[in-house]
Enzyme design. Structure first.
Site, PDB file in Angstrom:
ATOM      1  N   GLN A  77      23.836  39.702  40.787  1.00 60.22           N
ATOM      2  CA  GLN A  77      23.688  40.969  40.059  1.00 60.22           C
ATOM      3  C   GLN A  77      22.544  40.872  39.048  1.00 60.22           C
ATOM      4  OE1 GLN A  77      27.754  40.945  38.888  1.00 60.22           O
ATOM      5  NE2 GLN A  77      27.569  39.082  37.678  1.00 60.22           N
ATOM      6  N   ASP A 122      34.587  32.969  37.071  1.00 58.10           N
ATOM      7  CA  ASP A 122      33.621  34.065  37.241  1.00 58.10           C
ATOM      8  C   ASP A 122      32.617  33.653  38.315  1.00 58.10           C
ATOM      9  OD1 ASP A 122      32.619  36.650  35.245  1.00 58.10           O
ATOM     10  OD2 ASP A 122      31.228  35.888  36.780  1.00 58.10           O
ATOM     11  N   ASP A 148      33.418  46.863  38.094  1.00 53.11           N
ATOM     12  CA  ASP A 148      33.982  47.961  38.873  1.00 53.11           C
ATOM     13  C   ASP A 148      34.078  47.574  40.357  1.00 53.11           C
ATOM     14  OD1 ASP A 148      33.936  49.311  36.499  1.00 53.11           O
ATOM     15  OD2 ASP A 148      32.030  50.320  36.896  1.00 53.11           O
ATOM     16  N   ASP A 178      33.787  32.312  43.421  1.00 57.82           N
ATOM     17  CA  ASP A 178      34.311  33.620  43.812  1.00 57.82           C
ATOM     18  C   ASP A 178      35.827  33.653  43.575  1.00 57.82           C
ATOM     19  OD1 ASP A 178      35.035  35.986  44.977  1.00 57.82           O
ATOM     20  OD2 ASP A 178      33.963  35.623  46.865  1.00 57.82           O
ATOM     21  N   PRO A 209      30.160  42.464  44.122  1.00 57.32           N
ATOM     22  CA  PRO A 209      31.007  41.279  44.316  1.00 57.32           C
ATOM     23  C   PRO A 209      32.468  41.492  43.949  1.00 57.32           C
ATOM     24  CG  PRO A 209      29.471  40.958  42.455  1.00 57.32           C
ATOM     25  CD  PRO A 209      29.087  42.239  43.149  1.00 57.32           C
ATOM     26  N   ASP A 259      39.722  40.522  35.239  1.00 50.47           N
ATOM     27  CA  ASP A 259      38.784  41.117  34.273  1.00 50.47           C
ATOM     28  C   ASP A 259      37.442  41.220  34.983  1.00 50.47           C
ATOM     29  OD1 ASP A 259      37.123  41.783  32.213  1.00 50.47           O
ATOM     30  OD2 ASP A 259      37.566  40.034  30.982  1.00 50.47           O
ATOM     31  N   SER A 260      37.386  42.168  35.903  1.00 48.90           N
ATOM     32  CA  SER A 260      36.223  42.213  36.796  1.00 48.90           C
ATOM     33  C   SER A 260      35.338  43.414  36.502  1.00 48.90           C
ATOM     34  CB  SER A 260      36.707  42.312  38.246  1.00 48.90           C
ATOM     35  OG  SER A 260      37.226  43.605  38.470  1.00 48.90           O
TER      36      SER A 260
HETATM   37  N1  SAM Z   1      35.110  44.454  30.995  1.00 50.77           N
HETATM   38  C1  SAM Z   1      34.173  44.678  31.993  1.00 50.77           C
HETATM   39  C2  SAM Z   1      34.329  45.997  32.698  1.00 50.77           C
HETATM   40  O1  SAM Z   1      35.455  46.477  32.894  1.00 50.77           O
HETATM   41  O2  SAM Z   1      33.308  46.594  33.033  1.00 50.77           O
HETATM   42  C3  SAM Z   1      34.116  43.504  32.872  1.00 50.77           C
HETATM   43  C4  SAM Z   1      33.526  42.359  32.134  1.00 50.77           C
HETATM   44  S1  SAM Z   1      33.277  40.883  32.938  1.00 50.77           S
HETATM   45  C5  SAM Z   1      31.632  40.609  32.360  1.00 50.77           C
HETATM   46  C6  SAM Z   1      33.153  41.198  34.664  1.00 50.77           C
HETATM   47  C7  SAM Z   1      32.795  39.951  35.453  1.00 50.77           C
HETATM   48  O3  SAM Z   1      33.346  40.010  36.767  1.00 50.77           O
HETATM   49  C8  SAM Z   1      31.303  39.706  35.612  1.00 50.77           C
HETATM   50  O4  SAM Z   1      30.924  38.633  34.822  1.00 50.77           O
HETATM   51  C9  SAM Z   1      31.147  39.386  37.129  1.00 50.77           C
HETATM   52  O5  SAM Z   1      30.281  38.305  37.379  1.00 50.77           O
HETATM   53  C10 SAM Z   1      32.582  39.077  37.512  1.00 50.77           C
HETATM   54  N2  SAM Z   1      32.902  39.199  38.928  1.00 50.77           N
HETATM   55  C11 SAM Z   1      32.588  40.224  39.774  1.00 50.77           C
HETATM   56  N3  SAM Z   1      33.043  39.935  41.012  1.00 50.77           N
HETATM   57  C12 SAM Z   1      33.674  38.729  40.955  1.00 50.77           C
HETATM   58  C13 SAM Z   1      34.342  37.903  41.907  1.00 50.77           C
HETATM   59  N4  SAM Z   1      34.449  38.260  43.192  1.00 50.77           N
HETATM   60  N5  SAM Z   1      34.850  36.710  41.480  1.00 50.77           N
HETATM   61  C14 SAM Z   1      34.741  36.329  40.183  1.00 50.77           C
HETATM   62  N6  SAM Z   1      34.111  37.073  39.245  1.00 50.77           N
HETATM   63  C15 SAM Z   1      33.586  38.246  39.628  1.00 50.77           C
END
Ligand code: SAM
Length: 280
Positions: free
Chosen positions: A35, A110, A163, A141, A167, A160-161
């Site tokens: 990303q 993450d 949208d 992942d 990924p 806590d991902s």
């Molecule tokens: N609070 C935020 C929101 O609701 O928009 C989310 C914050 S946190 C930074 C989201 C994290 O999810 C990102 O750092 C991203 O890299 C991670 N992420 C996305 N897909 C993922 C996956 N398949 N496995 C692990 N982490 C993932």
């Protein structure tokens, strides 16, 4: 997103709204294999992290999200010892989870290490628990991590991902919830950020249906303010492996041994009430 005359604007076209912050300038932009991450300095919200054009975290308002993604679920579980945070690379949720002395292990998984490295640089106040001996930071992942987890290993899984696009797409479907269910102990709880109760009602309903179809016994959606995210009104959904979600460790919450800015015992009673039209 657009940048116009020092205003950052996130346009949420599908829900007919937009949110703007005035910025002093861009501090960093990194394209990772997963990303694009940008960091801005804002005039009134402190630092701002953007992923693929969408607001993630600001210095000013992240406490709302991080406190409400952690304390309700930890105080709902009767014995929260092993906690997995999927996503959450800014480390804010991990930090709140580790405020609980009952927690013996908190793993953050993450997919993108750069989110954590940039958070350490621009949001160091969120990373103060990263060296806690109970903390483990993994960069992998989350889908695969849960698939490979031992049966019944975790007490709590917090998703806590980003949208449900890119990924994070697979983190909102039945196959993933089935893996979470298996990886949770008998009294296990899942907590997932579930978008806006105003603007994403269908998504929330589908997510809860997928949790139930995967075998979770009950779900419960609660709300909290989040100025940075579309509509300013956000939600999280709890799913329990066995039994209804009708109580929490009230005494422990009333006498919590740490400070919070938004979460409180009284707030938790409102969490228990939830969002009525989403919990029918
Ligand atoms: N609070 C935020 C929101 O609701 O928009 C989310 C914050 S946190 C930074 C989201 C994290 O999810 C990102 O750092 C991203 O890299 C991670 N992420 C996305 N897909 C993922 C996956 N398949 N496995 C692990 N982490 C993932």
């Amino acid at each position: 997103m657009t940048l116009d005359n020092n205003w950052f604007t996130e346009v949420a076209d599908s829900i007919g709204s937009a949110f703007s912050l005035k910025i002093n300038g861009k501090l960093e932009e990194v394209q990772t294999p997963f990303q694009k991450i940008e960091i801005y300095d804002t005039t009134h919200y402190g630092k701002l992290m953007i992923i693929d054009g969408y607001t993630m975290v600001s210095t000013a308002d992240n406490f709302l999200y991080h406190e409400m993604m952690s304390h309700p679920v930890v105080y709902t579980h009767p014995k929260p010892e092993k906690v997995l945070v999927i996503g959450g690379g800014d480390c804010g949720t991990l930090q709140q989870v580790l405020k609980h002395p009952e927690v013996k292990l908190a793993q953050q998984v993450d997919i993108d290490e750069q989110v954590t490295r940039l958070s350490e640089k621009y949001f160091p106040e969120l990373c103060t628990a990263n060296n806690d001996p109970r903390a483990e930071l993994h960069f992998a992942d989350g889908l695969k991590w849960v698939k490979d987890a031992a049966d019944g290993y975790y007490d709590i899984i917090i998703v806590d991902s980003t949208d449900p696009v890119g990924p994070a797409e697979g983190l909102f479907n039945e196959a993933f919830y089935r893996d979470c269910l298996r990886a949770l102990g008998e009294q296990g709880l899942l907590c997932q950020q579930s978008e806006s109760p105003l603007s994403h009602v269908t998504l929330i309903a589908e997510m809860k249906q997928a949790m139930r179809s995967a075998g979770f016994a009950a779900t419960h959606t609660y709300d909290f303010p989040q100025p940075l995210y579309p509509s300013g009104w956000w939600s999280a959904t709890l799913a329990s492996k066995s039994g209804e979600i009708t109580s929490f460790r009230e005494d422990a919450a009333r006498h919590k041994p740490f400070a919070t800015k938004y979460y409180s015992y009284a707030r938790h009673t409102v969490v228990m009430e939830g969002v009525p039209f989403l919990n029918k």
